[in-house]
Design an enzyme around this catalytic site. Structure first.
Site, PDB file in Angstrom:
ATOM      1  N   THR A   1      16.471  85.229 112.054  1.00  0.00           N
ATOM      2  CA  THR A   1      15.649  86.351 111.611  1.00  0.00           C
ATOM      3  C   THR A   1      14.254  85.857 111.267  1.00  0.00           C
ATOM      4  O   THR A   1      14.091  84.787 110.691  1.00  0.00           O
ATOM      5  CB  THR A   1      16.282  87.097 110.415  1.00  0.00           C
ATOM      6  OG1 THR A   1      15.343  88.046 109.910  1.00  0.00           O
ATOM      7  CG2 THR A   1      16.694  86.141 109.303  1.00  0.00           C
TER       8      THR A   1
ATOM      9  N   CYS B   1      27.266 113.205 111.619  1.00  0.00           N
ATOM     10  CA  CYS B   1      26.568 114.478 111.769  1.00  0.00           C
ATOM     11  C   CYS B   1      25.288 114.456 110.935  1.00  0.00           C
ATOM     12  O   CYS B   1      25.306 114.034 109.775  1.00  0.00           O
ATOM     13  CB  CYS B   1      27.486 115.612 111.315  1.00  0.00           C
ATOM     14  SG  CYS B   1      26.634 117.201 111.177  1.00  0.00           S
TER      15      CYS B   1
ATOM     16  N   GLU C   1      11.379  79.607 115.599  1.00  0.00           N
ATOM     17  CA  GLU C   1       9.989  79.694 115.161  1.00  0.00           C
ATOM     18  C   GLU C   1       9.907  79.630 113.646  1.00  0.00           C
ATOM     19  O   GLU C   1      10.823  80.083 112.966  1.00  0.00           O
ATOM     20  CB  GLU C   1       9.381  81.042 115.599  1.00  0.00           C
ATOM     21  CG  GLU C   1       9.587  81.400 117.058  1.00  0.00           C
ATOM     22  CD  GLU C   1       8.868  80.432 117.981  1.00  0.00           C
ATOM     23  OE1 GLU C   1       7.832  79.877 117.552  1.00  0.00           O
ATOM     24  OE2 GLU C   1       9.352  80.207 119.101  1.00  0.00           O
TER      25      GLU C   1
ATOM     26  N   HIS D   1      21.634  97.514 108.334  1.00  0.00           N
ATOM     27  CA  HIS D   1      21.003  98.524 109.187  1.00  0.00           C
ATOM     28  C   HIS D   1      22.032  99.438 109.845  1.00  0.00           C
ATOM     29  O   HIS D   1      21.734 100.083 110.849  1.00  0.00           O
ATOM     30  CB  HIS D   1      20.128  97.850 110.245  1.00  0.00           C
ATOM     31  CG  HIS D   1      18.909  97.181 109.667  1.00  0.00           C
ATOM     32  ND1 HIS D   1      18.072  96.382 110.388  1.00  0.00           N
ATOM     33  CD2 HIS D   1      18.400  97.208 108.410  1.00  0.00           C
ATOM     34  CE1 HIS D   1      17.084  95.933 109.611  1.00  0.00           C
ATOM     35  NE2 HIS D   1      17.271  96.413 108.397  1.00  0.00           N
TER      36      HIS D   1
ATOM     37  N   CYS E   1      26.105 117.507 107.978  1.00  0.00           N
ATOM     38  CA  CYS E   1      27.140 117.405 106.936  1.00  0.00           C
ATOM     39  C   CYS E   1      27.599 115.967 106.698  1.00  0.00           C
ATOM     40  O   CYS E   1      28.337 115.695 105.760  1.00  0.00           O
ATOM     41  CB  CYS E   1      28.338 118.286 107.273  1.00  0.00           C
ATOM     42  SG  CYS E   1      29.370 117.626 108.610  1.00  0.00           S
TER      43      CYS E   1
HETATM   44 ZN    ZN Z   1      28.478 118.488 110.527  1.00  0.00          ZN
END
Ligand code: ZN
Length: 252
Positions: free
Chosen positions: A194, A131, A221, A123, A134
């Site tokens: 998990t 960014c 659990e 993840h 880009c």
């Molecule tokens: Zn950028």
């Protein structure tokens, strides 16, 4: 947890095992005081993650989403690895098995801080930002130091966002492919902390099981995969994992 006794059949499989895959989730970080989304108290307690951890939320209110991740980044930076992180790192660093891969759904970087090296972050990571136009990548701490109230603007005009996988986004292909490949050749597959309900990540358990891995589940659990477990430890990761790692090491 007291000393863990393994059955003769499991001991034999452990002795013969060449490769181990550990798959970790939110339950491991919770014991370091990090609840993936619902932090204990504070400004963000009443927010639903679905309202913040999505591309739509970032488009609608980038300042709010950025402030939330700045807060989560600081929480992660202040947290310390717990005995489960440390025991998993020991399994790798002491080379108990010739091949060790840690696949995690956590974004807080605590496995690496505990010393784990071969870590696949399904993840993504809260320790990096990139960014949204880009793809330029940078350190999240530096990005927050530059601007903690709104996302810093890239030289291309795009906005920096945390390098985590949001709801509705695909897992990084290369990372998932590598995790699936390691799972398919694992002799031992440990699932830790998990609930195993999130696909496609949970599919790794099926892949490993189908390929004949010994499947160990550590979770307080029951999960949808509990009935497939060769060994199930119904305890918090911080208690069960050190005991499990001791037992595995002892039977090598
Ligand atoms: Zn950028």
């Amino acid at each position: 947890m007291e000393t863990l006794t393994l059955s003769e059949e499991i001991r034999e499989r452990v002795r013969e095992a060449r490769s181990l895959v550990a798959f970790s989730g939110a339950g491991v970080s919770r014991e370091s005081g990090l609840d993936t989304f619902r932090g204990a108290g504070g400004l963000w307690e009443k927010m639903r993650p679905e309202e913040l951890a999505t591309p739509q939320a970032f488009r609608a209110d980038p300042e709010k989403v950025w402030r939330w991740y700045a807060w989560r980044f600081r929480q992660a930076a202040e947290a310390a690895p717990n005995p489960a992180h440390l025991a998993l790192a020991r399994l790798e660093l002491e080379e108990v098995f010739p091949s060790f891969t840690l696949v995690t759904q956590n974004v807080d970087g605590l496995h690496r801080r505990a010393g784990s090296r071969n870590v696949l972050e399904l993840h993504g990571t809260i320790l990096r930002a990139h960014c949204n136009r880009c793809g330029q990548s940078r350190d999240m701490g530096e990005a927050i130091a530059e601007s903690s109230e709104e996302p810093p603007v890239c030289s291309c005009g795009g906005k920096y966002r945390p390098s985590v996988v949001w709801f509705g986004e695909a897992l990084p292909d290369d990372v998932f492919a590598q995790a699936a490949e390691e799972s398919a050749s694992a002799d031992l597959f440990l699932s830790v902390g998990t609930s195993s309900t999130v696909y496609p990540a949970a599919g790794l358990i099926e892949v490993a099981k189908r390929a004949g891995a010994l499947f160990v589940e550590v979770n307080p659990e029951p999960t949808p995969f509990s009935r497939l477990a060769d060994l199930r430890l119904a305890a918090p990761a911080g208690e069960a994992v050190p005991a499990l790692v001791d037992a595995l090491s002892r039977h090598r």
